[in-house]
Design a protein around this motif. Structure first.
Motif, mmCIF file in Angstrom:
data_model
loop_
_atom_site.group_PDB
_atom_site.id
_atom_site.type_symbol
_atom_site.label_atom_id
_atom_site.label_comp_id
_atom_site.label_asym_id
_atom_site.label_seq_id
_atom_site.Cartn_x
_atom_site.Cartn_y
_atom_site.Cartn_z
ATOM 1 N N GLY A 282 -18.975 -32.592 -29.211
ATOM 2 C CA GLY A 282 -18.745 -33.844 -28.487
ATOM 3 C C GLY A 282 -19.185 -33.717 -27.041
ATOM 4 O O GLY A 282 -19.857 -34.596 -26.491
ATOM 5 N N SER A 283 -18.835 -32.606 -26.416
ATOM 6 C CA SER A 283 -19.183 -32.404 -25.013
ATOM 7 C C SER A 283 -20.689 -32.191 -24.842
ATOM 8 O O SER A 283 -21.339 -32.817 -23.999
ATOM 9 N N PHE A 284 -21.253 -31.343 -25.667
ATOM 10 C CA PHE A 284 -22.692 -31.016 -25.609
ATOM 11 C C PHE A 284 -23.554 -32.269 -25.771
ATOM 12 O O PHE A 284 -24.481 -32.518 -25.001
ATOM 13 N N THR A 285 -23.212 -33.084 -26.774
ATOM 14 C CA THR A 285 -24.057 -34.247 -27.061
ATOM 15 C C THR A 285 -23.844 -35.355 -26.027
ATOM 16 O O THR A 285 -24.799 -36.001 -25.599
ATOM 17 N N HIS A 286 -22.612 -35.583 -25.631
ATOM 18 C CA HIS A 286 -22.366 -36.635 -24.634
ATOM 19 C C HIS A 286 -23.111 -36.305 -23.338
ATOM 20 O O HIS A 286 -23.743 -37.159 -22.715
ATOM 21 N N ASP A 287 -23.022 -35.075 -22.939
ATOM 22 C CA ASP A 287 -23.662 -34.603 -21.720
ATOM 23 C C ASP A 287 -25.184 -34.769 -21.769
ATOM 24 O O ASP A 287 -25.795 -35.322 -20.852
ATOM 25 N N ASN A 288 -25.786 -34.293 -22.838
ATOM 26 C CA ASN A 288 -27.242 -34.213 -22.901
ATOM 27 C C ASN A 288 -27.929 -35.490 -23.371
ATOM 28 O O ASN A 288 -28.964 -35.870 -22.837
ATOM 29 N N VAL A 289 -27.367 -36.136 -24.385
ATOM 30 C CA VAL A 289 -28.030 -37.335 -24.904
ATOM 31 C C VAL A 289 -27.958 -38.474 -23.878
ATOM 32 O O VAL A 289 -28.900 -39.242 -23.721
ATOM 33 N N VAL A 314 -13.441 -41.181 -26.410
ATOM 34 C CA VAL A 314 -12.333 -40.307 -26.039
ATOM 35 C C VAL A 314 -12.799 -38.860 -25.797
ATOM 36 O O VAL A 314 -12.935 -38.434 -24.648
ATOM 37 N N TYR A 315 -13.051 -38.092 -26.842
ATOM 38 C CA TYR A 315 -13.175 -36.647 -26.667
ATOM 39 C C TYR A 315 -14.396 -36.184 -25.853
ATOM 40 O O TYR A 315 -14.245 -35.337 -24.969
ATOM 41 N N GLY A 316 -15.577 -36.722 -26.164
ATOM 42 C CA GLY A 316 -16.780 -36.253 -25.454
ATOM 43 C C GLY A 316 -16.729 -36.566 -23.962
ATOM 44 O O GLY A 316 -16.785 -35.662 -23.118
ATOM 45 N N PRO A 317 -16.607 -37.851 -23.602
ATOM 46 C CA PRO A 317 -16.605 -38.193 -22.171
ATOM 47 C C PRO A 317 -15.443 -37.572 -21.405
ATOM 48 O O PRO A 317 -15.633 -37.129 -20.269
ATOM 49 N N LEU A 318 -14.261 -37.516 -21.997
ATOM 50 C CA LEU A 318 -13.136 -36.939 -21.254
ATOM 51 C C LEU A 318 -13.321 -35.428 -21.096
ATOM 52 O O LEU A 318 -13.004 -34.862 -20.048
ATOM 53 N N ALA A 319 -13.858 -34.774 -22.113
ATOM 54 C CA ALA A 319 -14.128 -33.339 -21.964
ATOM 55 C C ALA A 319 -15.092 -33.111 -20.801
ATOM 56 O O ALA A 319 -14.994 -32.112 -20.092
#
Ligand code: WTA
Length: 644
Positions: A282-289, A314-319
């Motif tokens: 979630g963090s990796f993809t939100h950050d990079n995509v 929720v999880y990706g952006p908040l992380a």
């Protein structure tokens, strides 16, 4: 036409982007040659109580076992909350925009942490422990995210059920995973209307003996029935609780959530995601995509009831410490400029929505878009179904003024996060193509015999190896997991989608090749709609297929055989539509019902859906081989009486 349109990466974007073309290539190479090393490094993007030393341990053969970071210990809520307190405690974590344009709320990381801790304490007081299942049936209000994170904090496995689902759909999901607590609200709001969530929940709970407690958030303030001993107001439950709560240490492979999704057969499956790999993905993809940058306002228009809401609200952006906008309303209320009004109001930088919304808004022309200032926008995203090139170009030209890259992100509930997508600073875009896999993702195309296809080809989309965000099992039914995803093509994960790969290696998703349809971006099993229809006393048999639909992508086309002696009337047609809405929810309403005295079946009694799909799509010239039908005459009858 679309294959030729190539939209190059803009130099001004590439210069500042987290990932440019060279870095993309290097990452892809690194992830392929030494996945353990690559993902051990990426795992550092989330907070661990004990960092993992074992990284990838996955096997797609035999009984299928998928483990990532297995000896790591963490708590997902710590990555999303605690670790941000020192650096961005006063930054807005959730920017809530209400259905009513006058209402909004800003919740900082510090406030969100406090609210999550208070609810965590309340859950513990009710006896909720690590591994217990908690159902969340909520409108798009801040409490929905608080509920998810509080479950994560105490180690309970949440199962979010979309607020648009019926009492029956809610009940079957609660029963399947034997949830012990239900978190809901008095009512929801959508497009100026109220959704009676608590009343629906009460109806569902008549057949859910596993539920011991219900926590009810006050949202519209309407009076609702409260059952003594079982039902508790959220405010009263949390008011006296301390503002801190110990996070439960979770193994990386301990479950984080279950999310029910439709398949080609039977009841919806409980897709199970675990903690470590899902959070990293979630963090990796939100950050990079989304090429996310510190301090940006990020808006994903999905509902938390779907996986997109889980990972990208929720999880990706908040992380990643982002400000995530949560929208209670709909794109068309109070008018068709609502999305752009919200973009202007909150100066949204990254905007992520579904093709069905884009097509619906496109119909109204450029006026409602142009009326609002969109100069804050930097990246546009699309998800949920194939986006047709016309809609893609309108999104790019009109909404983004040709400034903003469009990331068409292909993924599924099962994949946990995005797998195939352009990266804004690295990938030239082609309208209608999800383009290339992310680093560490190995898509391939196979023919119906499972033979790998090289180069330019069209076939079934599979994944040859695991990635950290992959689902681990079907809750309570590992055999179904193996059967559904790994038995069609041995040793490969089968997505259920078809795709084409062009000369540049770009993927073009052509849609589902199984009996799943995508209606306005909502995933629906045709078998579910069929079983709702045949549950009606007047229906003897039903066959449901997808049909092309200008706005929704696909519509629901039902062929219904009535019980002998029942007259097909307009009133009955309306009654059946209402019946399906009541049984499943409004998203399952059939768009067309055709009375079918007979259905095309093989001699062994199997319905030939291929033919039904063609008739629904009005492609009746090339019906293919009908010689194996038990009664070929029914086909002409169906063609003649097609619903137009
Ligand atoms: C479809 C939603 C084409 C696809 C995240 C997939 C897409 C199903 C795209 C999963 C896309 C999703 N292009 N098709 N960019 N994104 N799909 O589980 O058919 O609700 O299998 O997950 O949506 O739907 P789900």
């Amino acid at each position: 036409m679309a294959d030729d349109t190539l939209i190059a990466v803009k130099p001004e974007i590439a210069v500042k982007a987290r990932i440019n073309a060279a870095r993309h290539a290097a990452m892809t190479q690194a992830a392929a040659t030494d996945p353990d090393r690559f993902w051990a490094e990426e795992a550092k993007r989330i907070a661990w109580i004990k960092p993992p030393t074992r990284i990838k341990n996955t096997d797609f053969s035999g009984t299928v076992s998928i483990k990532w970071f297995e000896d790591g210990v963490l708590n997902a809520s710590v990555s999303c909350l605690d670790r941000h307190l020192a650096t961005r405690g006063d930054q807005v974590a959730i920017l809530w925009e209400g259905d009513d344009p006058g209402s909004d709320l800003k919740v900082t990381y510090r406030e969100l942490h406090e609210r999550v801790c208070k609810l965590s304490n309340a859950l513990r007081r009710l006896g909720v422990k690590k591994g217990d299942r908690v159902c969340i049936y909520m409108p798009m209000i801040v409490e929905a995210a608080v509920a998810m994170l509080a479950c994560a904090r105490v180690g309970a496995v949440h199962s979010v059920v979309f607020g648009g689902f019926s009492p029956d759909s809610l009940a079957s999901r609660i029963q399947d995973s034997e949830c012990i607590v239900l978190i809901t609200a008095d009512e929801g709001r959508r497009g100026g209307r109220k959704v009676p969530l608590k009343a629906n929940a009460d109806e569902a709970l008549r057949s859910c003996p596993s539920i011991r407690h219900v926590i009810v958030a006050r949202n519209t303030g309407t009076a609702v029935a409260m059952q003594d001993g079982r039902d508790h107001w959220w405010d009263a439950m949390t008011a006296g609780e301390p503002a801190t709560a110990e996070p439960e240490p979770m193994g990386a492979e301990d479950p984080l959530f279950i999310l029910y999704t439709s398949g080609s057969t039977g009841k919806p499956k409980g897709v199970l995601h675990t903690t470590g790999g899902y959070m990293v993905w979630g963090s990796f993809t939100h950050d990079n995509v989304f090429d996310y940058r510190e301090g940006e306002i990020y808006w994903c228009t999905a509902d938390v009831g779907w996986v997109t809401g889980h990972t990208y609200i929720v999880y990706g952006p908040l992380a990643n410490g982002a400000t995530t906008l949560m929208f209670e309303g709909v794109p068309s209320w109070p008018d068709n400029g609502r999305f752009w009004q919200v973009v202007a109001k909150h100066k949204v930088n990254i905007f992520y929505t579904a093709p069905t919304a884009i097509r619906a808004l496109m119909r109204d022309g450029d006026g409602p878009v142009k009326k609002h200032d969109r100069s804050s926008l930097r990246i546009l995203g699309s998800v949920g179904e194939p986006i047709n090139p016309e809609a893609w170009l309108w999104y790019y030209r009109v909404v983004g003024d040709e400034r903003c890259p469009v990331v068409d992100t292909w993924w599924q509930t099962e994949t946990g996060g995005i797998l195939i997508s352009p990266l804004p600073g690295a990938t030239a875009q082609k309208p209608g193509s999800a383009t290339l896999p992310l680093p560490g993702v190995k898509p391939a195309l196979v023919d119906n015999d499972g033979k790998l296809l090289d180069g330019t080809a069209e076939g079934n989309l599979v994944l040859l190896d695991s990635w950290p965000g992959q689902m681990r099992t079907v809750y309570g039914d590992h055999e179904r997991f193996v059967q559904t995803y790994f038995s069609t093509f041995k040793g490969m994960y089968f997505t259920g989608d078809g795709a084409r790969r062009d000369a540049d290696g770009y993927y073009w998703i052509t849609g589902r090749v199984d009996d799943v349809i995508n209606v306005a971006g909502h995933r629906m099993g045709t078998a579910e709609v069929e079983s709702a229809l045949v549950a009606h006393a007047s229906v003897a048999e039903a066959a449901v297929v997808g049909m092309p639909h200008d706005i929704k992508g696909q519509g629901i086309y039902a062929y219904v055989t009535l019980v002998a002696g029942v007259e097909p009337t307009e009133a009955l047609r309306k009654e059946l539509v209402a019946w399906v809405r009541k049984e499943i929810g409004p998203i399952a309403s059939p768009d067309a019902i055709q009375w079918a005295p007979g259905l095309p079946k093989t001699r062994s009694g199997k319905i030939m859906r291929r033919i039904l799909r063609k008739i629904a799509a009005n492609e009746t010239s090339g019906l293919g081989d009908t010689s194996t039908l038990a009664d070929p005459a029914v086909v002409q009858e169906l063609i003649d009486n097609r619903v137009k």
